[in-house]
Design a protein around this motif. Sequence first.
Motif, short mmCIF file in Angstrom:
data_model
loop_
_atom_site.label_atom_id
_atom_site.label_comp_id
_atom_site.label_asym_id
_atom_site.label_seq_id
_atom_site.Cartn_x
_atom_site.Cartn_y
_atom_site.Cartn_z
N ALA A 152 43.95 25.24 42.73
CA ALA A 152 43.70 26.54 43.37
C ALA A 152 42.41 26.53 44.16
CB ALA A 152 43.68 27.64 42.32
N LEU A 153 41.44 25.78 43.70
CA LEU A 153 40.13 25.74 44.37
C LEU A 153 39.98 24.58 45.35
CD1 LEU A 153 37.85 26.64 41.33
CD2 LEU A 153 38.54 28.12 43.23
N ALA A 154 40.91 23.65 45.36
CA ALA A 154 40.81 22.48 46.25
C ALA A 154 40.68 22.84 47.73
CB ALA A 154 42.00 21.56 46.02
N PRO A 155 41.39 23.85 48.24
CA PRO A 155 41.24 24.15 49.68
C PRO A 155 39.84 24.62 50.08
CG PRO A 155 43.25 25.12 48.84
CD PRO A 155 42.49 24.60 47.66
N VAL A 156 38.99 24.92 49.11
CA VAL A 156 37.61 25.28 49.45
C VAL A 156 36.93 24.11 50.15
CG1 VAL A 156 35.37 25.94 48.44
CG2 VAL A 156 37.47 26.96 47.58
N GLY A 157 37.42 22.90 49.89
CA GLY A 157 36.89 21.72 50.57
C GLY A 157 37.04 21.76 52.07
N LEU A 158 37.93 22.60 52.58
CA LEU A 158 38.09 22.72 54.03
C LEU A 158 36.87 23.35 54.69
CD1 LEU A 158 41.81 23.91 54.18
CD2 LEU A 158 40.91 21.71 54.93
N ILE A 159 36.08 24.05 53.91
CA ILE A 159 34.86 24.66 54.47
C ILE A 159 33.87 23.58 54.90
CG2 ILE A 159 32.85 26.08 53.86
CD1 ILE A 159 34.72 27.67 52.01
N ILE A 160 33.85 22.47 54.18
CA ILE A 160 32.90 21.39 54.48
C ILE A 160 33.22 20.74 55.82
CG2 ILE A 160 32.03 19.17 53.65
CD1 ILE A 160 32.64 20.18 50.81
N LYS A 161 34.48 20.63 56.14
CA LYS A 161 34.96 20.05 57.41
C LYS A 161 34.47 18.61 57.63
CE LYS A 161 35.61 24.36 59.82
NZ LYS A 161 35.23 25.21 60.93
N HIS A 162 34.44 17.85 56.56
CA HIS A 162 34.12 16.43 56.66
C HIS A 162 35.43 15.66 56.69
CE1 HIS A 162 32.58 12.47 55.61
NE2 HIS A 162 31.39 12.92 56.01
N PRO A 163 35.55 14.65 57.55
CA PRO A 163 36.82 13.92 57.67
C PRO A 163 37.32 13.32 56.36
CG PRO A 163 35.34 13.30 59.45
CD PRO A 163 34.56 14.18 58.54
#
Length: 115
Positions: free
Chosen positions: A32-43
Motif C-alpha cells: 500500500a505504501l510502495a507507490p510513495v517511492g514515485l515521489i523520489i523520482k529516481h530511476p
Amino acid sequence: MWWRVSWIIVAYWLLSAHFLRYDQLVFTSIFALAPVGLIIKHPVIIRLLQAVLCISVIIVWSTTAIDAVQMRISHGAPWLRLALIMGGVMIFSLGAVWGANDIWRRAKSTYVKAQ
C-alpha cells in the motif's frame, strides 16, 4: 503523466488488497505504501517498482488465478468469469509496468542532467 502514476498506485493497491484478504498485514502495508517511492523520482526506484509488479504478476496473480480456477472446477462451479477477471488483473498490472516506462525515461533524463 498523472494517469500513469495513478495506474501504478491502483495496481499496488490491488496487490495490497489481495494480501489484506489473507490477513497478511505486513505485506498489505508494504504494497500500500510502495507507490510513495514515485515521489523520489529516481530511476532505480521506478525500476524497482516495475520489477515488483512484474514479479507479482507471476508469483501472486497467476498462482492465485490457477488455484481459484482449479477450486471452482473441482466444485463444479462456473470458472470462466473468474479466469477472465484474474486475467484482467494481470493485464492491468502489466499495463502499469508499461506505463511506468515513460516515468522512468523522464526520471532518467532529469537524473542525468542533474549530474
